[in-house]
Write a protein that holds these residues in place. Structure first.
Motif, PDB file in Angstrom:
ATOM      1  N   ASN A 170       0.811  -1.221   0.000  1.00 53.63           N
ATOM      2  CA  ASN A 170       0.000   0.000   0.000  1.00 53.63           C
ATOM      3  C   ASN A 170       0.844   1.271   0.000  1.00 53.63           C
ATOM      4  O   ASN A 170       0.335   2.355  -0.317  1.00 53.63           O
ATOM      5  CB  ASN A 170      -0.943   0.007   1.208  1.00 53.63           C
ATOM      6  CG  ASN A 170      -2.063  -1.007   1.062  1.00 53.63           C
ATOM      7  OD1 ASN A 170      -2.435  -1.376  -0.049  1.00 53.63           O
ATOM      8  ND2 ASN A 170      -2.600  -1.467   2.178  1.00 53.63           N
TER       9      ASN A 170
ATOM     10  N   PRO B  27      -1.162  -1.456  -5.976  1.00 51.47           N
ATOM     11  CA  PRO B  27      -2.428  -2.116  -5.632  1.00 51.47           C
ATOM     12  C   PRO B  27      -3.499  -2.003  -6.700  1.00 51.47           C
ATOM     13  O   PRO B  27      -4.520  -2.675  -6.605  1.00 51.47           O
ATOM     14  CB  PRO B  27      -2.847  -1.425  -4.335  1.00 51.47           C
ATOM     15  CG  PRO B  27      -2.179  -0.096  -4.366  1.00 51.47           C
ATOM     16  CD  PRO B  27      -0.895  -0.296  -5.104  1.00 51.47           C
TER      17      PRO B  27
ATOM     18  N   ARG C 142      -3.233 -12.970   7.140  1.00 53.82           N
ATOM     19  CA  ARG C 142      -4.209 -11.902   6.922  1.00 53.82           C
ATOM     20  C   ARG C 142      -3.886 -11.080   5.663  1.00 53.82           C
ATOM     21  O   ARG C 142      -4.539 -10.071   5.408  1.00 53.82           O
ATOM     22  CB  ARG C 142      -4.276 -10.997   8.150  1.00 53.82           C
ATOM     23  CG  ARG C 142      -4.768 -11.742   9.394  1.00 53.82           C
ATOM     24  CD  ARG C 142      -5.037 -10.812  10.564  1.00 53.82           C
ATOM     25  NE  ARG C 142      -3.813 -10.346  11.202  1.00 53.82           N
ATOM     26  CZ  ARG C 142      -3.120 -11.041  12.101  1.00 53.82           C
ATOM     27  NH1 ARG C 142      -3.516 -12.254  12.461  1.00 53.82           N
ATOM     28  NH2 ARG C 142      -2.040 -10.549  12.660  1.00 53.82           N
ATOM     29  N   ALA C 143      -2.893 -11.499   4.912  1.00 55.92           N
ATOM     30  CA  ALA C 143      -2.494 -10.760   3.707  1.00 55.92           C
ATOM     31  C   ALA C 143      -3.577 -10.826   2.640  1.00 55.92           C
ATOM     32  O   ALA C 143      -4.327 -11.802   2.541  1.00 55.92           O
ATOM     33  CB  ALA C 143      -1.184 -11.322   3.162  1.00 55.92           C
ATOM     34  N   TRP C 144      -3.641  -9.772   1.821  1.00 52.46           N
ATOM     35  CA  TRP C 144      -4.588  -9.733   0.711  1.00 52.46           C
ATOM     36  C   TRP C 144      -4.125 -10.702  -0.376  1.00 52.46           C
ATOM     37  O   TRP C 144      -3.013 -10.586  -0.884  1.00 52.46           O
ATOM     38  CB  TRP C 144      -4.664  -8.303   0.150  1.00 52.46           C
ATOM     39  CG  TRP C 144      -5.493  -8.176  -1.088  1.00 52.46           C
ATOM     40  CD1 TRP C 144      -6.769  -8.588  -1.274  1.00 52.46           C
ATOM     41  CD2 TRP C 144      -5.073  -7.578  -2.335  1.00 52.46           C
ATOM     42  NE1 TRP C 144      -7.193  -8.290  -2.557  1.00 52.46           N
ATOM     43  CE2 TRP C 144      -6.172  -7.675  -3.221  1.00 52.46           C
ATOM     44  CE3 TRP C 144      -3.901  -6.972  -2.777  1.00 52.46           C
ATOM     45  CZ2 TRP C 144      -6.120  -7.186  -4.519  1.00 52.46           C
ATOM     46  CZ3 TRP C 144      -3.843  -6.486  -4.067  1.00 52.46           C
ATOM     47  CH2 TRP C 144      -4.941  -6.587  -4.927  1.00 52.46           C
ATOM     48  N   GLN C 145      -4.972 -11.666  -0.727  1.00 51.65           N
ATOM     49  CA  GLN C 145      -4.698 -12.616  -1.799  1.00 51.65           C
ATOM     50  C   GLN C 145      -3.250 -13.132  -1.738  1.00 51.65           C
ATOM     51  O   GLN C 145      -2.433 -12.897  -2.634  1.00 51.65           O
ATOM     52  CB  GLN C 145      -4.974 -11.975  -3.158  1.00 51.65           C
ATOM     53  CG  GLN C 145      -6.414 -11.597  -3.399  1.00 51.65           C
ATOM     54  CD  GLN C 145      -7.322 -12.816  -3.565  1.00 51.65           C
ATOM     55  OE1 GLN C 145      -6.872 -13.905  -3.891  1.00 51.65           O
ATOM     56  NE2 GLN C 145      -8.612 -12.618  -3.325  1.00 51.65           N
TER      57      GLN C 145
ATOM     58  N   ASP D 183       0.619 -12.172  -3.943  1.00 48.45           N
ATOM     59  CA  ASP D 183       1.960 -12.134  -3.369  1.00 48.45           C
ATOM     60  C   ASP D 183       2.889 -13.193  -3.945  1.00 48.45           C
ATOM     61  O   ASP D 183       4.098 -12.979  -4.028  1.00 48.45           O
ATOM     62  CB  ASP D 183       1.903 -12.294  -1.849  1.00 48.45           C
ATOM     63  CG  ASP D 183       3.233 -11.982  -1.200  1.00 48.45           C
ATOM     64  OD1 ASP D 183       3.623 -10.800  -1.213  1.00 48.45           O
ATOM     65  OD2 ASP D 183       3.898 -12.922  -0.708  1.00 48.45           O
TER      66      ASP D 183
ATOM     67  N   ASP E 174      -7.046 -15.879   5.620  1.00 45.02           N
ATOM     68  CA  ASP E 174      -8.313 -15.175   5.419  1.00 45.02           C
ATOM     69  C   ASP E 174      -8.749 -15.239   3.960  1.00 45.02           C
ATOM     70  O   ASP E 174      -9.900 -15.532   3.659  1.00 45.02           O
ATOM     71  CB  ASP E 174      -8.179 -13.712   5.852  1.00 45.02           C
ATOM     72  CG  ASP E 174      -8.041 -13.558   7.361  1.00 45.02           C
ATOM     73  OD1 ASP E 174      -8.316 -14.542   8.086  1.00 45.02           O
ATOM     74  OD2 ASP E 174      -7.643 -12.473   7.811  1.00 45.02           O
ATOM     75  N   ASP E 175      -7.836 -14.928   3.050  1.00 41.87           N
ATOM     76  CA  ASP E 175      -8.108 -14.989   1.617  1.00 41.87           C
ATOM     77  C   ASP E 175      -7.642 -16.335   1.062  1.00 41.87           C
ATOM     78  O   ASP E 175      -6.892 -17.055   1.725  1.00 41.87           O
ATOM     79  CB  ASP E 175      -7.399 -13.834   0.901  1.00 41.87           C
ATOM     80  CG  ASP E 175      -8.172 -12.522   1.012  1.00 41.87           C
ATOM     81  OD1 ASP E 175      -9.251 -12.520   1.641  1.00 41.87           O
ATOM     82  OD2 ASP E 175      -7.691 -11.507   0.481  1.00 41.87           O
TER      83      ASP E 175
ATOM     84  N   GLN F  75     -12.864 -14.119  -8.060  1.00 43.54           N
ATOM     85  CA  GLN F  75     -13.908 -13.515  -7.233  1.00 43.54           C
ATOM     86  C   GLN F  75     -15.281 -13.548  -7.901  1.00 43.54           C
ATOM     87  O   GLN F  75     -16.302 -13.699  -7.227  1.00 43.54           O
ATOM     88  CB  GLN F  75     -13.534 -12.073  -6.890  1.00 43.54           C
ATOM     89  CG  GLN F  75     -12.355 -11.965  -5.930  1.00 43.54           C
ATOM     90  CD  GLN F  75     -11.917 -10.537  -5.689  1.00 43.54           C
ATOM     91  OE1 GLN F  75     -12.140  -9.657  -6.528  1.00 43.54           O
ATOM     92  NE2 GLN F  75     -11.299 -10.275  -4.557  1.00 43.54           N
TER      93      GLN F  75
END
Length: 343
Positions: A78, A102, A170-173, A178, A211-212, A331
Motif C-alpha cells: 500500500n 495495488p 491476513r495478507a490480501w490474496q 503475493d 483469510d483470503d 472472485q
C-alpha cells in the motif's frame, strides 16, 4: 561513482534487502534509510553501520537531507505508489518491490510520471534472475523445439504455524497477488507472448488459516496461441516444489521440464525431451547476479546505459494486468479479458 540509494522500508523483507542485497560487490552506496519504526532504523544502523543522521522517518526529509541518485522501495504494497511518486517527482530513479501497485491504474500513472521526468522505474521481479530461467529462455529462443502449445505449472507449499504469530495469514490474496505474480511474470518472459484471457478458481482448504484463498487453479490464453494451466497452493500436503514451481512446457518437437530457486542447488534442474526419446539434462549457465542481486544489477545497468530494463515499470504492467485479472476471475467466477491501460 557508485549509485547512491535511499532505501524506504527496512523492516522484515526490507531488512533482508539492506543486509543481504545492498551489502554486496555491486557499485552502490546506501546513503540513507527511511522507516516509520525507530526499532527498524536502529537495526539498520547496527547491521550496516549507517550513521543515525542518515536514518529518517519521512522520505521527503531524507531527500532534503542527503544527495542520492535512486530510491529503493521495499515497504508494504500500500506504500509503493505514494513513495515511488515522491521519488519520481524529485527526479530520482526508482526500484520497487513486487507487486508494483495495488491497482493497474496507479501503476500506469507512475509509468507515465517516470517517462515525463526521464528517469528509470523498475520492478524487482527477482525470479527472472536464475540459471534455470536463463537456460529455458535460451532454449526456447533457439526455436529447435518449435512452437509452444501448452505449459503446465504446479506450485506447492504447506504453511501451518500458529495464527497469532503469522501476519501473512491476513495478507490480501496471499497466493495470487503475493506469490503467483512471480509465476505470471515468468510466463510472459519465457513465452514472449502477452496474456489475453483467464479463468480462475481460488479457495481455502478446511485446514488452512488464511483469510483470503490459499489455493488456486487457472487457465490462461496467450496472444501467440499458448495455453498455460497453473495450479498453486500454500496449503498443499503433497511434496513441496521449489519456489519457481514445477514447469512442463510442451512444444511441437518435444518438451521441457524445469524447476528452480529451490532450497538446495540440486533443486535447480532443466530436462529436455525430444519426442519418443529419453530426457537430456541441460548444463545450467552461470548467472553473475542471482535473484534480488540480479534485479539490482539490471537496475544499475539500465541507468548507466539509459536503456529500459527488462522488467521496467512499463513492461510490468502486463504482469500486473494478468495478476488483477486472476483475482477478478476468481472472485466473480467468470472468465476475464486482460487489458492494458490506454496510452
Amino acid at each position: 561513482m557508485p549509485l547512491r540509494i535511499i532505501q524506504v522500508g527496512v523492516g522484515g523483507w526490507g531488512h533482508s534487502w539492506t543486509k543481504l542485497v545492498l551489502n554486496n560487490d555491486l557499485d552502490v552506496e546506501l546513503v540513507a534509510c527511511v522507516d516509520m519504526s525507530e526499532k527498524a532504523l536502529q537495526r539498520v544502523q547496527e547491521d550496516y553501520t549507517l550513521p543515525a543522521q542518515a536514518c529518517f522517518t519521512d522520505l521527503k526529509e531524507a531527500l532534503k537531507g542527503v544527495d542520492c541518485d535512486a530510491v529503493l522501495v521495499t515497504a508494504g504494497l500500500n506504500a509503493h505508489v505514494p513513495l515511488a511518486r515522491i521519488a519520481l517527482e524529485h527526479n530520482k530513479h526508482v526500484l520497487v518491490e513486487k507487486p508494483f501497485a495495488p491497482t493497474l491504474e496507479e501503476a500506469d500513472s507512475l509509468v507515465k510520471l517516470a517517462r515525463e521526468r526521464s528517469v528509470h522505474l523498475m520492478v524487482s521481479q527477482n525470479y527472472r534472475f536464475q540459471p534455470t530461467v536463463a537456460a529455458v529462455d535460451a532454449l526456447l529462443q533457439e526455436g529447435a523445439l518449435g512452437e509452444i502449445s501448452t505449459i503446465n505449472i504446479d506450485f506447492r507449499r504447506y504453511v501451518n504455524v500458529p495464527r497469532d504469530a503469522y501476519l501473512y495469514y491476513r495478507a490480501w490474496q496471499p497466493l495470487l497477488v503475493d506469490m503467483a505474480v512471480h509465476h505470471f511474470d515468468l510466463m510472459r518472459k519465457l513465452l514472449k507472448q502477452e496474456p489475453q484471457r483467464i479463468t480462475c478458481h481460488a479457495w481455502n482448504t478446511s485446514w488452512d488459516q488464511f483469510d483470503d484463498p490459499s489455493s488456486a487453479a487457472a487457465t490462461i490464453e496467450f496472444s501467440g496461441g499458448a495455453v498455460v494451466n497453473y495450479r498453486g497452493s500454500w496449503a498443499s500436503t503433497s511434496p513441496q516444489t521449489p519456489w519457481n514451481g514445477e514447469w512442463r512446457i510442451e512444444c511441437r518437437n518435444g518438451s521441457i521440464e524445469w524447476t528452480g530457486r529451490g532450497d538446495k542447488p540440486a533443486d535447480d534442474r532443466t530436462t529436455v525431451y525430444a519426442i519418443g526419446e529419453e530426457g537430456v539434462s541441460l548444463t545450467l549457465p552461470e548467472v553473475p547476479y542471482l535473484d534480488r542481486l540480479g534485479s539490482l544489477a539490471t537496475f544499475i545497468q539500465s541507468i548507466e546505459s539509459d536503456t529500459e530494463a527488462e522488467c521496467s515499470g512499463s513492461d510490468n504492467l502486463g504482469t500486473l494486468a494478468l495478476m488483477f485479472a486472476a483475482v477478478k476471475a476468481a472472485q466473480t467466477g467468470t472468465p476475464q479479458s486482460i487489458l492494458l491501460p490506454q496510452e
